[in-house]
Motif scaffolding. Sequence first.
Motif, mmCIF file in Angstrom:
data_model
loop_
_atom_site.group_PDB
_atom_site.id
_atom_site.type_symbol
_atom_site.label_atom_id
_atom_site.label_comp_id
_atom_site.label_asym_id
_atom_site.label_seq_id
_atom_site.Cartn_x
_atom_site.Cartn_y
_atom_site.Cartn_z
ATOM 1 N N GLY A 216 -132.053 -67.379 -63.903
ATOM 2 C CA GLY A 216 -132.749 -66.842 -65.054
ATOM 3 C C GLY A 216 -132.892 -65.341 -65.049
ATOM 4 O O GLY A 216 -133.462 -64.766 -65.975
ATOM 5 N N GLY A 217 -132.382 -64.653 -64.027
ATOM 6 C CA GLY A 217 -132.475 -63.202 -63.983
ATOM 7 C C GLY A 217 -131.203 -62.540 -64.465
ATOM 8 O O GLY A 217 -130.266 -63.185 -64.930
ATOM 9 N N SER A 218 -131.155 -61.201 -64.333
ATOM 10 C CA SER A 218 -130.007 -60.445 -64.806
ATOM 11 C C SER A 218 -128.879 -60.393 -63.792
ATOM 12 O O SER A 218 -127.768 -60.004 -64.103
ATOM 13 N N SER A 219 -129.165 -60.779 -62.526
ATOM 14 C CA SER A 219 -128.158 -60.698 -61.483
ATOM 15 C C SER A 219 -128.009 -62.047 -60.798
ATOM 16 O O SER A 219 -128.975 -62.812 -60.666
ATOM 17 N N THR A 220 -126.775 -62.324 -60.354
ATOM 18 C CA THR A 220 -126.569 -63.536 -59.551
ATOM 19 C C THR A 220 -126.726 -63.229 -58.071
ATOM 20 O O THR A 220 -126.466 -64.081 -57.237
ATOM 21 N N TYR A 221 -127.132 -62.034 -57.738
ATOM 22 C CA TYR A 221 -127.346 -61.628 -56.352
ATOM 23 C C TYR A 221 -128.805 -61.236 -56.176
ATOM 24 O O TYR A 221 -129.295 -60.316 -56.838
ATOM 25 N N SER A 222 -129.494 -61.914 -55.303
ATOM 26 C CA SER A 222 -130.927 -61.691 -55.157
ATOM 27 C C SER A 222 -131.273 -60.267 -54.753
ATOM 28 O O SER A 222 -132.315 -59.739 -55.139
ATOM 29 N N HIS A 223 -130.404 -59.611 -53.967
ATOM 30 C CA HIS A 223 -130.752 -58.301 -53.423
ATOM 31 C C HIS A 223 -130.089 -57.146 -54.158
ATOM 32 O O HIS A 223 -130.194 -55.991 -53.737
ATOM 33 N N ALA A 224 -129.398 -57.440 -55.273
ATOM 34 C CA ALA A 224 -128.784 -56.381 -56.062
ATOM 35 C C ALA A 224 -129.849 -55.657 -56.881
ATOM 36 O O ALA A 224 -130.680 -56.298 -57.553
#
Length: 909
Positions: A216-224
């Motif tokens: 549901g966020g803007s990135s598929t990478y948690s730490h980006a």
Amino acid sequence: MNEFFMGKKSTEQTRGNQWSPAKKWIAASLAGVIWIMPVVGSEGAGWLGASTAPVAQAAASFSATKLSEEVITSGAMMMKYKFTTVRSGKSATGLASVIRVDLNNPYVSLDVMTGKGGNLTTRQSTGGMAAETGAVAAVNGDYFNTGGEGAPIGGQVSGGVLVSTPSQLNGMYAFAVTKDRKPIIDEYTFEGMLTAEDGSQFPLSGINKGAYNPEGGSSTYSHANAAYIYTDAWTALERPKGSSTTPTEVLVENDIITQISLDSALPVTVPKGAYILRTHGLAAQFVKAHLIVGQKLNSTYVLRSKTTQQELDPSTLQMMIGGHTILVNNGKASSFSRSTSSIGGYRARTALGYSQDGRYVYVIAAEKNSNSAGLSLTELQSFMTNIGVWKGINLDGGGSTTMVDRPLAETSTSLTFNTEYGKEQRTIVNGVGVYTSAPQGEVKGIKISGSSVLLIGQKATYSLKGYDTYYNPVDVAAANPAWTASGGSVTVNAGEATAVKPGTVKLKATSGTASVETEVTVLGGEDLSSLIAGTATAPLQAGATVSVPVSAVSKSGATIAVPATALKWEFIGFKGSVGDGKLKVESVDPGVTTGYAIARYDGFSTAVVLSTAAATAWEDFENANYPFAFTTNAAGVTGTAAVVPGSAERAGSKVLSLSYDMSAGTGKMYAYAQFNGTTGKDIPAAATSMSVDVMGDMSLNWMRAELTDASGKTAYIDLAKVIDWNGWKTLNIDLSGSGIKFPASLKRLYVVNVEEGQDERAKTGTVAFDNISFVMPSLSSEAGLPKGTAAMSIGGKAMTVNGTKQPIDVAPIVKDGSTYVPIKYVMDAFGGNAVWDAKTKKIMVLRGSKALDLTVNKKEFVLNGKRQSAEVAPIILNARTLVPLRLVTEQLGLTVKWEQNTKTVTIES
């Protein structure tokens, strides 16, 4: 376990990272996990989240019955249940254990245990964490990424301290207890803020988190483009690994910035009492623009309920642990908040819940083992509502499911039940512990501690253990009790009991006016399912010495070492002795090529077969001049199978290497190392055991061998139910009861990733094989056995052996559709011995590598130490013992043909 999908990287994320497109999946741990699975629908691929999760339906015809309950400590009760359900029209039963914790009791509490030393990025078994922290009971905890450092996926508060924050994933519920002892189950998000000395701010994304794919966020990478705090609870040097980002890190001590490392990680672990701020992208730009060594950095954060939007200050919590889907709400089965497709099947299960009034917390673990059929998640819901759970969530399950508890009056915890892998406990990242703070009270009761099951001749020490008014252990060693035992099965002197004959006794200890008793059962031969000699075969030569430890397996499944005093040994074909657990061959009888050392325990027998053949080297791959091939059953599975030079401890030798990649496959997947095309390699004679050196890959997959026997049937041999080791080890496999008809051929060695609980096992790996050998006593013990044909007619007192007719003193008969013959004449014709014991009415039949024990009028028989059952039993007729022909001949490797017209039985070898 779970898998988190790793999508394509942006150019910015690529910098300084070794991620490759081939590494698309990161395996996580679960038996109920967070598979974030792509689902194809009418509008294309999407994520199966809370909005599309299936609605759970209560299992039909489910019932739970309480079997027992016992106090663990003041405020904590162990309750045992049996459940019954119907699956596909058939009844299934199982067992579950529930620890009920009374939050109204001020002396009992719940808390989260973490790895080793209370640190993240370490792993330890549930029992190990309980022992380290002093818990009186415990279960496994949250889901975790098995490929990560060792951090929970959900939020965690331990000892009132926020250890890890919830991941940005949908439908992930958590269980918590507030400092004023109120239970909570809810779904939470994390909100944090960093404030520089110049007043600039940047959002804080989490604390002590491994890399994952947010939803549901803007990135598929948690730490980006994010900022994370890592405290001294995070002991790994990487913060975290596999993040697909390059960090800028800041060391903060006592809220003062002491170091800044631009575009690289600080080469240190987090100092005690400090934290490292790990940033990337936009967060790193904030660091470069606003943070200066020597200045202050402030961080604030809260948890927020997704259902009520209310803030929750982590400092108000005593404990919190993350879980998976909600299971029960308002006393009823709830719709699943996440997809459960990856954690389906009937598995061991772990769950937490609480009662409607908030007084009781239920710590639940359902078994999946030889005693229990496991539960589906829907059945788990039914179980929870049956026992009074008002609201409850699913924790990690399957192979991770482990419960330990401290039995009354004992000082340490032990396994409550066997895990899916037996007594082995999987190492995990956290668990839930039950603790007591009660002061020492007065002695309330005493109990006898010691084994409840003995074998004849076994000695065991018993002691008195006490518990106080808070049900915690108390020392009663000074009681100096007097000991007695009812009946004559056990004698006892000063707490040392000796088992003398089968039966059940009451063992009683008396001290002054107080007394206590316990039940002790002495197992007889009729109570055993098998008697196992540690060495099934041995060399038949004077002076040979082999270790022959003997263990018994009871019908209930318990394995017990048989004391030497309980065994009676008989030697056939040689003179020998057994002492200090070793069999010594003193001399071999003239002309004998096969001998037998028969061990008897209360009439139950097992045999060591001695022959001139010991273990025969079969394949060491040094000169293997036939082809090997990789094959599989599933599309998408790839790999290699080849003889390659060994490495490390196998340097200088050759091994068979099997590499596999099942990440693109589905269903039950196999990776085969195929021998010699479709024909395999011959095993020339009857083998009683197999030995193979195996390099494991800790994949938790299943390892097997496939043979084709002399009758054309396929036989499967379990080499290892779980590949739970790295490096080389020797596996020894008993083949004596396999029913394989030799000669046979070994077609392939292989690895299996079964569909049930597939998320818990690695889909890629490499194993290797070396030094395969078989013990083939038949190379000598059966090579000299007579070959040919014998025929007998029902009612006729004659037997034709290889065309020569000879008299017999008792005729074969047909009774209730089965043919009975005098076994002596069969043995005379085809080799072997048949020994009659008039006292026990037993017939011991020995032929080649087989030792068969039969009892008159009993359908059960013992073959090479294993109890089995037949359709018919030996009988006595006109003072002669007749045995079921087909039973005996088939067990001894002979074939039988029946001619109806002439009523003739023909036996062939």
